[in-house]
Design a protein around this motif. Structure first.
Motif, PDB file in Angstrom:
ATOM      1  N   VAL A  53       0.925  -1.126  -0.036  1.00  0.00           N
ATOM      2  CA  VAL A  53       0.066  -0.048   0.184  1.00  0.00           C
ATOM      3  C   VAL A  53       0.822   1.145   0.074  1.00  0.00           C
ATOM      4  O   VAL A  53       1.962   1.240   0.773  1.00  0.00           O
ATOM      5  N   LEU A  54       0.460   2.136  -0.872  1.00  0.00           N
ATOM      6  CA  LEU A  54       1.496   3.457  -0.919  1.00  0.00           C
ATOM      7  C   LEU A  54       0.262   4.439  -0.594  1.00  0.00           C
ATOM      8  O   LEU A  54      -0.821   4.782  -0.815  1.00  0.00           O
ATOM      9  N   ARG A  55       0.737   5.332   0.276  1.00  0.00           N
ATOM     10  CA  ARG A  55       0.046   6.607   0.943  1.00  0.00           C
ATOM     11  C   ARG A  55       0.742   7.785   0.762  1.00  0.00           C
ATOM     12  O   ARG A  55       1.913   8.148   0.651  1.00  0.00           O
ATOM     13  N   ARG A  56      -0.130   8.947   0.015  1.00  0.00           N
ATOM     14  CA  ARG A  56       0.784  10.088  -0.119  1.00  0.00           C
ATOM     15  C   ARG A  56      -0.272  11.205   0.173  1.00  0.00           C
ATOM     16  O   ARG A  56      -1.393  10.802   0.195  1.00  0.00           O
ATOM     17  N   PRO A  57       0.028  12.619   0.265  1.00  0.00           N
ATOM     18  CA  PRO A  57      -0.790  13.667   0.289  1.00  0.00           C
ATOM     19  C   PRO A  57      -1.437  13.874  -0.913  1.00  0.00           C
ATOM     20  O   PRO A  57      -1.218  13.671  -1.713  1.00  0.00           O
ATOM     21  N   LEU A  90       6.858   0.040   5.793  1.00  0.00           N
ATOM     22  CA  LEU A  90       8.239  -0.487   5.034  1.00  0.00           C
ATOM     23  C   LEU A  90       9.112   0.459   4.489  1.00  0.00           C
ATOM     24  O   LEU A  90      10.348   0.448   4.376  1.00  0.00           O
ATOM     25  N   LEU A  91       8.686   1.756   4.199  1.00  0.00           N
ATOM     26  CA  LEU A  91       9.503   2.647   3.537  1.00  0.00           C
ATOM     27  C   LEU A  91       8.985   4.005   3.572  1.00  0.00           C
ATOM     28  O   LEU A  91       7.776   4.185   3.584  1.00  0.00           O
ATOM     29  N   LEU A  92       9.890   5.001   3.710  1.00  0.00           N
ATOM     30  CA  LEU A  92       9.518   6.444   3.460  1.00  0.00           C
ATOM     31  C   LEU A  92      10.245   7.045   2.682  1.00  0.00           C
ATOM     32  O   LEU A  92      11.555   6.889   2.509  1.00  0.00           O
ATOM     33  N   CYS A  93       9.562   7.743   1.463  1.00  0.00           N
ATOM     34  CA  CYS A  93      10.288   8.136   0.587  1.00  0.00           C
ATOM     35  C   CYS A  93      10.247   9.900   0.605  1.00  0.00           C
ATOM     36  O   CYS A  93       9.071  10.471   0.794  1.00  0.00           O
ATOM     37  N   THR A  94      11.182  10.492   0.907  1.00  0.00           N
ATOM     38  CA  THR A  94      11.080  12.061   0.909  1.00  0.00           C
ATOM     39  C   THR A  94      11.616  12.856  -0.238  1.00  0.00           C
ATOM     40  O   THR A  94      12.043  14.106  -0.180  1.00  0.00           O
ATOM     41  N   ASP A  95      12.123  12.005  -1.200  1.00  0.00           N
ATOM     42  CA  ASP A  95      12.579  12.570  -2.370  1.00  0.00           C
ATOM     43  C   ASP A  95      11.388  12.940  -3.499  1.00  0.00           C
ATOM     44  O   ASP A  95      10.777  12.134  -3.904  1.00  0.00           O
ATOM     45  N   HIS A  96      11.195  14.415  -3.520  1.00  0.00           N
ATOM     46  CA  HIS A  96       9.848  14.688  -4.426  1.00  0.00           C
ATOM     47  C   HIS A  96      10.338  14.612  -5.714  1.00  0.00           C
ATOM     48  O   HIS A  96       9.108  14.698  -6.570  1.00  0.00           O
ATOM     49  N   ASP A  97      11.366  14.117  -6.181  1.00  0.00           N
ATOM     50  CA  ASP A  97      11.536  13.861  -7.661  1.00  0.00           C
ATOM     51  C   ASP A  97      10.924  12.612  -8.358  1.00  0.00           C
ATOM     52  O   ASP A  97      10.430  12.573  -9.169  1.00  0.00           O
ATOM     53  N   VAL A 105       5.167   3.403   1.893  1.00  0.00           N
ATOM     54  CA  VAL A 105       4.724   2.266   1.687  1.00  0.00           C
ATOM     55  C   VAL A 105       4.942   1.348   2.820  1.00  0.00           C
ATOM     56  O   VAL A 105       5.599   1.188   3.735  1.00  0.00           O
ATOM     57  N   MET A 106       3.792   0.539   2.850  1.00  0.00           N
ATOM     58  CA  MET A 106       3.538  -0.388   4.015  1.00  0.00           C
ATOM     59  C   MET A 106       2.653  -1.682   3.565  1.00  0.00           C
ATOM     60  O   MET A 106       2.585  -1.765   2.290  1.00  0.00           O
ATOM     61  N   GLU A 107       2.810  -2.436   4.785  1.00  0.00           N
ATOM     62  CA  GLU A 107       2.268  -4.138   4.266  1.00  0.00           C
ATOM     63  C   GLU A 107       0.644  -3.545   3.866  1.00  0.00           C
ATOM     64  O   GLU A 107      -0.060  -2.864   4.218  1.00  0.00           O
ATOM     65  N   VAL A 224     -11.271  -5.440  15.868  1.00  0.00           N
ATOM     66  CA  VAL A 224     -10.744  -4.743  14.694  1.00  0.00           C
ATOM     67  C   VAL A 224      -9.344  -4.960  14.372  1.00  0.00           C
ATOM     68  O   VAL A 224      -8.471  -5.382  15.390  1.00  0.00           O
ATOM     69  N   THR A 225      -9.181  -5.632  13.164  1.00  0.00           N
ATOM     70  CA  THR A 225      -7.886  -6.288  12.697  1.00  0.00           C
ATOM     71  C   THR A 225      -6.894  -5.051  12.366  1.00  0.00           C
ATOM     72  O   THR A 225      -5.759  -5.251  12.264  1.00  0.00           O
ATOM     73  N   SER A 226      -7.179  -4.053  11.944  1.00  0.00           N
ATOM     74  CA  SER A 226      -6.414  -2.962  11.289  1.00  0.00           C
ATOM     75  C   SER A 226      -6.741  -1.392  11.563  1.00  0.00           C
ATOM     76  O   SER A 226      -8.014  -1.409  11.564  1.00  0.00           O
ATOM     77  N   VAL A 227      -5.942  -0.666  11.931  1.00  0.00           N
ATOM     78  CA  VAL A 227      -6.168   0.618  12.124  1.00  0.00           C
ATOM     79  C   VAL A 227      -5.382   1.531  11.211  1.00  0.00           C
ATOM     80  O   VAL A 227      -4.030   1.242  11.334  1.00  0.00           O
TER      81      VAL A 227
END
Length: 343
Positions: A53-57, A90-97, A105-107, A224-227
């Protein structure tokens, strides 16, 4: 790729980056956007049998301090061993390119999310609405009992003066997103700082704990299995989380015609039931809950106004956001009514 127009991911930049950072992503990439949310954008990334899963603003102008992907990663990279419903980051990306913004990115978790009505997976189960409600309140209480020190999250926020800072921050966001006069919001912004309760505890506060940020195993309404959605998490007064949950619960004072999305439909317990359950799980005194509920309505009105502001600016094509201006006024009026109950 299934996404809303204008919210597509640039896979030509994203795919090489992910394969460099995370091993084993050799299969072709399939992207599907989760369309239920209204603020942060969430996507499923599928590489054969592996799902992430990818999350962004959201796109467009972002209010200061909002949609904080670094905070979300910070919380989820440490909280999971102490609070199983938190997905593992799993991963944080701070490179705005790569995407033009920070992203996480997470499970991938699978399950059922409750939005506006009882899902078919739970239909026919005995007292299912009550059981789901108790599970929601129990997971809220479980989070508030997590030891922030053991979870290495004492740097998540400064508990002293938490409510005061929250009020200042949300008032500033209101001023930035304001598009027209809203007298009830002005009333709340003046009255709330005058009567801030003394907190009974310091807890990890999620900031947006409600059904559609939770996931259930189909057919299992008691847990509840996930928040999800941790970008506003901090340390502070746990009753602010409970009040946030209550602000999204059905209330006879809210006119469905003013809501951009349906309120929770069905035979659900009352807000008083939720408060009674929370008190029984935590032992907290809820006498000052009207203040907390008024603040939660203020905050919800600001969020609605921010979404409406983005719609007016053309930063989103999501037609649902056209009615969020009405919702901001409705929640502000409800907040004034709650504050009146505080005596």
């Amino acid at each position: 790729m299934t996404t809303r127009p204008g919210e597509e991911l640039p896979t030509d930049r994203l795919l090489p980056y992910l394969r460099e950072q995370l091993p084993g992503l050799d299969e072709p990439l399939q992207v599907t956007q989760f369309l239920g949310g209204h603020a942060n954008l969430t996507y499923e990334l599928k590489f054969g049998d592996r799902e992430l899963v990818l999350r962004r603003p959201p796109f467009g102008t972002i209010a200061p301090g909002a949609h904080d992907m670094r905070r979300e990663y910070h919380v989820l990279s440490r909280l999971h061993p102490h609070f199983a419903p938190a997905p593992r980051a799993l991963l944080l990306c701070t490179d705005h390119d790569i995407l033009g913004a920070d992203f996480v990115v997470m499970e991938r978790r699978h399950g059922t999310v409750i939005r506006y009505r009882l899902p078919e997976e739970f239909a026919g189960l005995p007292t299912v609405e009550e059981r789901l409600t108790v599970a929601l309140i129990r997971v809220t209480a479980d989070l508030h009992r997590v030891d922030a020190g053991r979870a290495k999250l004492t740097d998540l926020g400064q508990p002293e003066g938490f409510a005061e800072r929250q009020l200042r921050g949300w008032t500033k966001r209101w001023q930035l997103a304001k598009t027209e006069e809203n007298p009830a919001m002005e009333t709340l912004s003046r009255a709330l700082p005058r009567a801030i309760p003394t907190p009974q505890a310091v807890s990890i506060v999620h900031g947006d704990l409600k059904f559609d940020n939770c996931q259930f195993q189909p057919g299992e309404p008691d847990r509840v299995t996930s928040v999800f959605d941790w970008d506003m998490a901090t340390l502070g007064d746990p009753l602010i989380d409970l009040a946030g949950t209550l602000s999204f619960w059905p209330d006879p004072a809210l006119d469905p015609a003013e809501m951009p999305l349906p309120l929770l439909e069905g035979d659900w317990p009352t807000k008083d039931f939720l408060k009674q359950q929370y008190a029984s799980f935590t032992g907290f005194d809820l006498e000052r809950m009207p203040w907390y509920e008024a603040f939660a309505c203020f905050k919800t009105a600001v969020i609605a106004q921010q979404l409406y502001h983005r719609y007016l600016q053309g930063s989103t094509r999501d037609a649902r956001m056209e009615k969020f201006g009405l919702a901001a006024k409705a929640f502000a009026r409800l907040g004034v009514a709650k504050l009146g109950q505080a005596g």
